[in-house]
Design a protein around this motif. Structure first.
Motif, PDB file in Angstrom:
ATOM      1  N   LYS A 256     -14.650  42.234  12.704  1.00  0.00           N
ATOM      2  CA  LYS A 256     -14.727  41.624  11.367  1.00  0.00           C
ATOM      3  C   LYS A 256     -13.351  41.227  10.828  1.00  0.00           C
ATOM      4  O   LYS A 256     -13.233  40.746   9.704  1.00  0.00           O
ATOM      5  CB  LYS A 256     -15.390  42.603  10.395  1.00  0.00           C
ATOM      6  N   LYS A 257     -12.316  41.457  11.633  1.00  0.00           N
ATOM      7  CA  LYS A 257     -10.923  41.161  11.270  1.00  0.00           C
ATOM      8  C   LYS A 257     -10.445  41.978  10.076  1.00  0.00           C
ATOM      9  O   LYS A 257      -9.541  41.560   9.333  1.00  0.00           O
ATOM     10  CB  LYS A 257     -10.730  39.661  11.013  1.00  0.00           C
ATOM     11  N   ASP A 258     -11.042  43.150   9.922  1.00  0.00           N
ATOM     12  CA  ASP A 258     -10.562  44.096   8.909  1.00  0.00           C
ATOM     13  C   ASP A 258      -9.527  44.976   9.612  1.00  0.00           C
ATOM     14  O   ASP A 258      -9.809  46.100  10.037  1.00  0.00           O
ATOM     15  CB  ASP A 258     -11.736  44.935   8.374  1.00  0.00           C
ATOM     16  N   TRP A 259      -8.334  44.419   9.739  1.00  0.00           N
ATOM     17  CA  TRP A 259      -7.327  45.016  10.618  1.00  0.00           C
ATOM     18  C   TRP A 259      -6.899  46.416  10.179  1.00  0.00           C
ATOM     19  O   TRP A 259      -6.716  47.304  11.029  1.00  0.00           O
ATOM     20  CB  TRP A 259      -6.109  44.092  10.710  1.00  0.00           C
ATOM     21  N   ASP A 260      -6.748  46.631   8.878  1.00  0.00           N
ATOM     22  CA  ASP A 260      -6.280  47.940   8.414  1.00  0.00           C
ATOM     23  C   ASP A 260      -7.268  49.054   8.740  1.00  0.00           C
ATOM     24  O   ASP A 260      -6.880  50.135   9.195  1.00  0.00           O
ATOM     25  CB  ASP A 260      -6.018  47.910   6.902  1.00  0.00           C
ATOM     26  N   LYS A 261      -8.545  48.786   8.511  1.00  0.00           N
ATOM     27  CA  LYS A 261      -9.545  49.808   8.830  1.00  0.00           C
ATOM     28  C   LYS A 261      -9.691  49.990  10.333  1.00  0.00           C
ATOM     29  O   LYS A 261      -9.956  51.098  10.811  1.00  0.00           O
ATOM     30  CB  LYS A 261     -10.893  49.438   8.199  1.00  0.00           C
ATOM     31  N   ALA A 262      -9.533  48.909  11.072  1.00  0.00           N
ATOM     32  CA  ALA A 262      -9.586  49.022  12.531  1.00  0.00           C
ATOM     33  C   ALA A 262      -8.442  49.903  13.042  1.00  0.00           C
ATOM     34  O   ALA A 262      -8.630  50.741  13.923  1.00  0.00           O
ATOM     35  CB  ALA A 262      -9.505  47.645  13.173  1.00  0.00           C
ATOM     36  N   ILE A 263      -7.278  49.719  12.456  1.00  0.00           N
ATOM     37  CA  ILE A 263      -6.102  50.477  12.891  1.00  0.00           C
ATOM     38  C   ILE A 263      -6.155  51.929  12.429  1.00  0.00           C
ATOM     39  O   ILE A 263      -5.926  52.854  13.221  1.00  0.00           O
ATOM     40  CB  ILE A 263      -4.813  49.806  12.361  1.00  0.00           C
ATOM     41  N   ASN A 264      -6.475  52.126  11.153  1.00  0.00           N
ATOM     42  CA  ASN A 264      -6.354  53.455  10.554  1.00  0.00           C
ATOM     43  C   ASN A 264      -7.660  54.227  10.437  1.00  0.00           C
ATOM     44  O   ASN A 264      -7.649  55.427  10.190  1.00  0.00           O
ATOM     45  CB  ASN A 264      -5.721  53.328   9.156  1.00  0.00           C
ATOM     46  N   GLY A 265      -8.790  53.532  10.603  1.00  0.00           N
ATOM     47  CA  GLY A 265     -10.081  54.195  10.483  1.00  0.00           C
ATOM     48  C   GLY A 265     -10.595  54.195   9.060  1.00  0.00           C
ATOM     49  O   GLY A 265      -9.885  53.852   8.110  1.00  0.00           O
ATOM     50  N   ALA A 266     -11.845  54.595   8.908  1.00  0.00           N
ATOM     51  CA  ALA A 266     -12.478  54.651   7.585  1.00  0.00           C
ATOM     52  C   ALA A 266     -13.779  55.422   7.692  1.00  0.00           C
ATOM     53  O   ALA A 266     -14.374  55.530   8.769  1.00  0.00           O
ATOM     54  CB  ALA A 266     -12.748  53.240   7.056  1.00  0.00           C
ATOM     55  N   ASP A 267     -14.221  55.970   6.555  1.00  0.00           N
ATOM     56  CA  ASP A 267     -15.503  56.674   6.490  1.00  0.00           C
ATOM     57  C   ASP A 267     -15.594  57.789   7.530  1.00  0.00           C
ATOM     58  O   ASP A 267     -16.621  57.956   8.189  1.00  0.00           O
ATOM     59  CB  ASP A 267     -16.668  55.689   6.688  1.00  0.00           C
ATOM     60  N   SER A 268     -14.519  58.549   7.655  1.00  0.00           N
ATOM     61  CA  SER A 268     -14.420  59.710   8.561  1.00  0.00           C
ATOM     62  C   SER A 268     -14.383  59.338  10.043  1.00  0.00           C
ATOM     63  O   SER A 268     -14.343  60.210  10.903  1.00  0.00           O
ATOM     64  CB  SER A 268     -15.557  60.711   8.311  1.00  0.00           C
ATOM     65  N   TYR A 269     -14.401  58.043  10.349  1.00  0.00           N
ATOM     66  CA  TYR A 269     -14.290  57.609  11.745  1.00  0.00           C
ATOM     67  C   TYR A 269     -12.828  57.279  12.050  1.00  0.00           C
ATOM     68  O   TYR A 269     -12.141  56.683  11.218  1.00  0.00           O
ATOM     69  CB  TYR A 269     -15.164  56.385  12.003  1.00  0.00           C
ATOM     70  N   PRO A 270     -12.369  57.636  13.227  1.00  0.00           N
ATOM     71  CA  PRO A 270     -10.959  57.384  13.554  1.00  0.00           C
ATOM     72  C   PRO A 270     -10.676  55.911  13.811  1.00  0.00           C
ATOM     73  O   PRO A 270     -11.561  55.166  14.239  1.00  0.00           O
ATOM     74  CB  PRO A 270     -10.749  58.192  14.839  1.00  0.00           C
ATOM     75  N   GLY A 271      -9.450  55.516  13.524  1.00  0.00           N
ATOM     76  CA  GLY A 271      -9.024  54.172  13.847  1.00  0.00           C
ATOM     77  C   GLY A 271      -8.447  54.107  15.251  1.00  0.00           C
ATOM     78  O   GLY A 271      -8.398  55.112  15.977  1.00  0.00           O
ATOM     79  N   LEU A 272      -8.010  52.935  15.614  1.00  0.00           N
ATOM     80  CA  LEU A 272      -7.504  52.723  16.966  1.00  0.00           C
ATOM     81  C   LEU A 272      -6.252  53.553  17.247  1.00  0.00           C
ATOM     82  O   LEU A 272      -6.051  54.018  18.370  1.00  0.00           O
ATOM     83  CB  LEU A 272      -7.204  51.239  17.163  1.00  0.00           C
ATOM     84  N   GLU A 273      -5.404  53.744  16.223  1.00  0.00           N
ATOM     85  CA  GLU A 273      -4.196  54.541  16.425  1.00  0.00           C
ATOM     86  C   GLU A 273      -4.534  55.977  16.797  1.00  0.00           C
ATOM     87  O   GLU A 273      -3.890  56.575  17.662  1.00  0.00           O
ATOM     88  CB  GLU A 273      -3.325  54.523  15.160  1.00  0.00           C
ATOM     89  N   LYS A 274      -5.540  56.525  16.157  1.00  0.00           N
ATOM     90  CA  LYS A 274      -5.936  57.910  16.456  1.00  0.00           C
ATOM     91  C   LYS A 274      -6.603  58.003  17.828  1.00  0.00           C
ATOM     92  O   LYS A 274      -6.447  59.012  18.540  1.00  0.00           O
ATOM     93  CB  LYS A 274      -6.866  58.450  15.373  1.00  0.00           C
TER      94      LYS A 274
END
Length: 224
Positions: free
Chosen positions: A73-91
């Motif tokens: 969805k090109k929501d880069w920040d959430k993809a990188i850092n995660g959201a809703d208790s799910y980990p992002g790509l960095e984690k």
């Protein structure tokens, strides 16, 4: 050949055989220890990949799907850092290193940081990607070239676009990166190389989308 000559030629071979046999006998315990160590190391590696990496692969695959959705969805920040208790790509890359999922996450991170304008981080993540898929690997090289273009490091951009062209070796991606390579040559004021690169699109990939408008680029490079 005389009997003396035969005896002279046979002696060194016999001596070498005796020495070899003596070595085995004198070092039998050491050789057995080395062989045993090799068998043990192989066993440990098999167990490591089957039980440790196998379990971690499953966990990593289960964890990354939400980050993938944000990425799509090109929501880069959430993809990188995660959201809703799910980990992002960095984690994912931090917690599941050495897994195939973490390796793919490096590519996703590279694209995300490239789109955020954080070119150094994009390059770092693309360079960490070690995939076997030729198309994704080609895109990783090409996107690294894009990042270097943004940094105005045209020499490195040239290197990575060439890698992308060679890795892709197909009519879909190769002309894309050939065109970008031509633009890099123009930026470096190497107009002959630019024209030659554009002409390669016309001759090698005549049915590609890039080939349809490449005459204008050839004319521009040759006119400079």
């Amino acid at each position: 050949m005389s009997a003396t000559e035969l005896k002279t030629k046979a002696t060194p071979a016999n001596t070498e055989t005796v020495k070899s046999g003596s070595f085995v006998q004198e070092n039998q315990k050491s050789l057995l220890f080395i062989a045993g160590a090799i068998v043990l190391m192989v066993g440990i590696y098999i167990a490591y990949t089957k039980f440790y990496l196998g379990d971690r692969e499953v966990k990593a695959a289960n964890q990354i799907h939400v980050a993938q959705d944000y990425w799509a969805k090109k929501d880069w920040d959430k993809a990188i850092n995660g959201a809703d208790s799910y980990p992002g790509l960095e984690k994912i890359v931090a917690d599941y290193s050495n897994t195939k999922t973490a390796n793919l996450a490096y590519f996703y991170l590279g694209v995300a940081y490239l789109n955020k304008g954080q070119y150094g981080k994009a390059i770092e993540n693309f360079n960490n990607y070690r995939g076997d898929d030729m198309m994704v690997a080609a895109e990783a090289y090409g996107s690294t070239g894009d990042a270097y273009v943004e940094l105005k490091d045209y020499d490195k951009a040239e290197t990575y676009f060439k890698k992308a062209i060679d890795k892709a070796n197909n009519q879909f991606l190769s002309p894309v990166y050939l065109k970008k390579l031509g633009l890099v040559y123009e930026a470096k004021k190497d107009n002959k190389s630019a024209a030659d690169t554009y002409k390669k699109i016309k001759t090698d990939y005549p049915t590609s989308t890039e080939a349809q408008s490449i005459d204008a680029y050839i004319a521009r490079a040759e006119a400079k």
